[in-house]
Design a protein around this motif. Structure first.
Motif, mmCIF file in Angstrom:
data_model
loop_
_atom_site.group_PDB
_atom_site.id
_atom_site.type_symbol
_atom_site.label_atom_id
_atom_site.label_comp_id
_atom_site.label_asym_id
_atom_site.label_seq_id
_atom_site.Cartn_x
_atom_site.Cartn_y
_atom_site.Cartn_z
ATOM 1 N N PHE A 1 0.997 -1.597 0.268
ATOM 2 C CA PHE A 1 0.153 -0.117 0.269
ATOM 3 C C PHE A 1 0.798 1.475 -0.060
ATOM 4 C CE2 PHE A 1 -1.179 3.086 2.895
ATOM 5 C CZ PHE A 1 -2.462 4.050 2.078
ATOM 6 N N LEU A 2 1.842 1.337 0.926
ATOM 7 C CA LEU A 2 2.874 2.261 0.569
ATOM 8 C C LEU A 2 3.481 2.084 -0.449
ATOM 9 C CD1 LEU A 2 4.136 2.421 4.354
ATOM 10 C CD2 LEU A 2 2.395 3.808 3.611
ATOM 11 N N SER A 3 4.383 1.157 -0.986
ATOM 12 C CA SER A 3 4.826 1.614 -2.629
ATOM 13 C C SER A 3 3.439 2.132 -3.239
ATOM 14 C CB SER A 3 5.396 -0.225 -2.575
ATOM 15 O OG SER A 3 4.463 -0.537 -2.723
ATOM 16 N N ALA A 4 2.626 1.491 -3.240
ATOM 17 C CA ALA A 4 1.510 1.976 -4.284
ATOM 18 C C ALA A 4 1.525 3.386 -4.365
ATOM 19 C CB ALA A 4 0.234 1.454 -4.374
ATOM 20 N N THR A 5 1.358 3.871 -2.482
ATOM 21 C CA THR A 5 0.450 5.368 -2.778
ATOM 22 C C THR A 5 1.889 6.248 -2.438
ATOM 23 O OG1 THR A 5 -0.695 3.963 -1.042
ATOM 24 C CG2 THR A 5 -0.200 7.273 -1.060
ATOM 25 N N VAL A 6 3.089 6.001 -2.128
ATOM 26 C CA VAL A 6 4.212 6.841 -2.967
ATOM 27 C C VAL A 6 4.760 6.774 -4.142
ATOM 28 C CG1 VAL A 6 6.268 6.733 -2.316
ATOM 29 C CG2 VAL A 6 4.837 6.319 -0.202
ATOM 30 N N GLU A 7 4.432 5.880 -5.316
ATOM 31 C CA GLU A 7 4.820 6.005 -6.755
ATOM 32 C C GLU A 7 3.637 6.676 -7.184
ATOM 33 O OE1 GLU A 7 6.707 5.104 -9.885
ATOM 34 O OE2 GLU A 7 6.758 4.658 -7.887
ATOM 35 N N ARG A 8 2.315 7.163 -6.594
ATOM 36 C CA ARG A 8 1.236 7.735 -7.045
ATOM 37 C C ARG A 8 2.186 9.118 -6.863
ATOM 38 N NH1 ARG A 8 -2.536 5.509 -9.946
ATOM 39 N NH2 ARG A 8 -3.942 7.234 -9.931
ATOM 40 N N LEU A 9 2.358 9.601 -5.387
ATOM 41 C CA LEU A 9 2.669 10.996 -5.544
ATOM 42 C C LEU A 9 4.535 11.409 -5.654
ATOM 43 C CD1 LEU A 9 1.453 10.113 -1.102
ATOM 44 C CD2 LEU A 9 0.281 12.192 -2.924
ATOM 45 N N VAL A 10 4.985 10.262 -6.024
ATOM 46 C CA VAL A 10 5.850 10.704 -6.498
ATOM 47 C C VAL A 10 6.223 11.442 -8.066
ATOM 48 C CG1 VAL A 10 8.304 9.899 -7.615
ATOM 49 C CG2 VAL A 10 7.718 9.627 -5.216
ATOM 50 N N VAL A 11 5.335 10.863 -9.247
ATOM 51 C CA VAL A 11 4.191 11.432 -10.130
ATOM 52 C C VAL A 11 3.849 12.688 -10.303
ATOM 53 C CG1 VAL A 11 3.540 10.507 -12.155
ATOM 54 C CG2 VAL A 11 4.251 8.855 -11.113
ATOM 55 N N LEU A 12 2.939 12.179 -8.614
ATOM 56 C CA LEU A 12 2.569 13.720 -8.808
ATOM 57 C C LEU A 12 3.667 15.406 -8.409
ATOM 58 C CD1 LEU A 12 -0.866 13.079 -7.476
ATOM 59 C CD2 LEU A 12 -0.388 13.774 -9.724
ATOM 60 N N VAL A 13 4.234 15.222 -7.490
ATOM 61 C CA VAL A 13 4.354 16.693 -6.433
ATOM 62 C C VAL A 13 6.247 16.228 -7.020
ATOM 63 C CG1 VAL A 13 3.705 16.344 -4.521
ATOM 64 C CG2 VAL A 13 5.510 14.805 -4.358
#
Length: 353
Positions: free
Chosen positions: A146-158
């Motif tokens: 869950f954390l890896s999927a969330t972090v990956e999406r946030l890294v793309v955005l921010v």
């Protein structure tokens, strides 16, 4: 003879460079551990000795003022109180215990699955301990996913999109822009998830100063979780009129803070400089840079060369850079390995013509 020895050393370093770098890294880490242990020992050992002395004096004074209490009975009471304290049950303010209501249990599960583990509340029963093993065995991998999927999406955005946007808009070196972005992101994260929450904890926890609060925030968000400071453990109902809401807010803060810590770490790990540094410690068969890092470095190097061109020079006066086909012909003729140079400038115009 001297030259032969020097050549052998050069060949040995070229062949086993990554292995030697890794050995040096291991030795440096062991040295860092030893230095840290020495410093902590020098700082904390005198305080431990002073605390032991104060406890011995307090025990002696208590037995002297209460002659009806024997040393054995006091020892038994203290041992029982310490054992209960290790399980999250304090002998002080026992009527305010809230370790296993739903909100407190939710806080416990969040600290277990994120491997923070304060240790202030632990399962008391054998059934609870067995379920904790089963629950963690399934929940920790799910949490990591869950954390890896969330972090990956946030890294793309921010991270990735802002860097690409400002790179096109400002025509700034991508590697330098990535470093600047990582520094700004780290500063914002520190303000939002360390300093501001520390100030809030100072106002809510009556026995905490700012350093204690900042220490708790850092220890928690890095999942160290020593458990020496846990918010909401006050024994005064007046100091904390809404304990369930307070504990729920802390749970949300810890999860959000952990996610943003991972985003910052991932942003720093994606820096081209960090990728180059990691390559020094890899095995020979995996030391080649990935295409993205190579393109970033090549483009930055080419941009720096273009900025150094005098203003009076025109495009046709630029030194020609061989095209891909020319480099391939040279490769076939000489049967040697030549690094690829991106075509641009006059070479591109010549090929188009």
């Amino acid at each position: 003879m001297v030259f032969a020895g020097g050549g052998w050393c050069a060949r040995f370093m070229q062949r086993h460079g990554s292995g030697l770098n890794f050995v040096l890294l291991v030795l440096a880490y062991i040295l860092y551990l030893a230095v840290g242990a020495g410093i902590f020992s020098a700082i904390e050992l005198p305080y431990e000795g002073e605390l032991r002395r104060e406890l011995r004096e307090a025990r002696r004074d208590f037995l002297g003022n209460n002659t009806c209490v024997s040393d054995a009975r006091l020892e038994e009471l203290l041992a029982r109180a310490l054992e209960a304290s290790n399980y999250g049950v304090s002998v002080l303010g026992n009527e305010t215990s809230r370790n296993w209501d739903f909100v407190s249990s939710l806080f416990f599960t969040s600290t277990v699955l994120t491997t923070t583990g304060y240790g202030h509340a632990v399962p008391l029963s054998d059934l609870g301990k067995a379920f904790c093993i089963f629950y963690s065995l399934i929940g920790i991998p799910i949490t990591l996913f869950f954390l890896s999927a969330t972090v990956e999406r946030l890294v793309v955005l921010v991270t990735r999109r802002p860097i690409s946007y400002f790179h096109r808009r400002w025509a700034m070196s991508r590697s330098r822009l990535a470093v600047l972005h990582a520094a700004c992101l780290s500063l914002v994260m520190a303000v939002l998830f360390l300093f501001i929450p520390a100030w809030i904890f100072v106002t809510l926890e009556e026995n905490w100063n700012f350093l204690d609060s900042l220490y708790f925030c850092f220890i928690s968000l890095t999942t160290i979780g020593l458990g020496d400071y846990v918010p909401g453990e006050t024994h005064s109902k007046g100091a904390n009129p809404h304990p369930h809401l307070y504990r729920l807010g802390i749970t949300v803060y810890l999860l959000l803070g952990l996610v943003w810590i991972l985003v910052v770490m991932e942003t720093c790990c994606e820096l081209p400089q960090m990728k180059l540094l990691r390559q020094k410690f890899y095995q020979e068969n995996v030391r080649e840079l990935d295409s993205e890092t190579t393109n970033i470095i090549d483009r930055d190097h080419l941009n720096e060369q273009m900025t150094d061109i005098p203003d009076h020079m025109t495009l046709d006066q630029l030194p020609a850079i061989s095209s891909v086909s020319e480099q391939a012909d040279n490769l076939r003729q000489n049967n040697t390995s030549v690094p690829y140079t991106p075509a641009s400038g006059a070479a591109v115009n010549g090929n188009l013509r």
